[in-house]
Enzyme design. Sequence first.
Site, PDB file in Angstrom:
ATOM      1  N   HIS A 110       0.814  -1.216   0.000  1.00 49.76           N
ATOM      2  CA  HIS A 110       0.000   0.000   0.000  1.00 49.76           C
ATOM      3  C   HIS A 110       0.849   1.268   0.000  1.00 49.76           C
ATOM      4  O   HIS A 110       1.924   1.334   0.587  1.00 49.76           O
ATOM      5  CB  HIS A 110      -0.939  -0.006   1.212  1.00 49.76           C
ATOM      6  N   ASP A 111       0.365   2.268  -0.722  1.00 51.29           N
ATOM      7  CA  ASP A 111       0.961   3.611  -0.763  1.00 51.29           C
ATOM      8  C   ASP A 111       2.344   3.634  -1.405  1.00 51.29           C
ATOM      9  O   ASP A 111       3.109   4.584  -1.197  1.00 51.29           O
ATOM     10  CB  ASP A 111       1.025   4.226   0.637  1.00 51.29           C
ATOM     11  N   GLY A 159       5.010  -1.172   2.527  1.00 50.72           N
ATOM     12  CA  GLY A 159       4.214   0.032   2.333  1.00 50.72           C
ATOM     13  C   GLY A 159       5.063   1.287   2.220  1.00 50.72           C
ATOM     14  O   GLY A 159       6.148   1.382   2.780  1.00 50.72           O
TER      15      GLY A 159
END
Length: 267
Positions: free
Chosen positions: A121-122, A139
């Site tokens: 994520h991100d 992440g």
Amino acid sequence: MSNIHPSSVVDPAAKLGAGVEIGPFCIVGPQVELGDGAKLNGHVVVTGLTKIGAGTEIHSFAVIGGPPQTLKPVGADTRITVGDNCQIREHATIHPGTVGGGGLTSVGNNCLLMVGTHIGHDCHVGNNVVMANNGTLGGHVSLGDFVYVGGLSAIHQNVRIGAHAMIGGMTGVEQDVIPYGSVMGNRAFLAGLNIIGLKRRGFTRDQIHTLRRAYRMLFADEGTLAERLADVVEEFGTSDVVMDVVAFMQADSARSFILPRADRGGA
């Protein structure tokens, strides 16, 4: 006109560009957008608020847009964008952003994500990036353009990898990697510059020679890193490639930098 195998489940709300091909047993969610000429081979799942660029091909058992592996709030509007003409191979996974991380996971154009790669994520992946088999991004990782991540390598969350850097196979990366750098090992050390990659991408002999001189000054034994960085700016301030490294090192970061081993500091 799209070509959709009858065994696949494609939500009517999904946006499909011209010439999209969807093979057998795929699942496409209602917030998905597939660009012109995108292709999903059999058993692909694309879900969430996900946009796939034109000409990108996703191979069997890849999952794009599944819930991120985090205990933090995810949010309804967190999303993924994948650029044009990417190859996403079997069992690859890409997770959307989170509320606290900016809400976006992005992959640029012309990327190759080999078997079993994971983008957490991100993360933000640049253009023309290659991730070899089972390469993993935690992440909030960022990869610059033309980065190569070797097979079975793991990059810790919040790490930045500068453009044209090379991550050797089976490498554990816990700190930032300068542009044009080459790192290897567990845990990683800076082995020098990615000379082979620079030559392949058309950097001139003068540019490479200048980078090597700046590298040796930057990672010399004398003085502090801040002092050596100032010396590099003073001597090589007119070199675009050197100033790429300087700008990267002067930017805010959650991590420090990977440094050469004392006995292996050559460029």
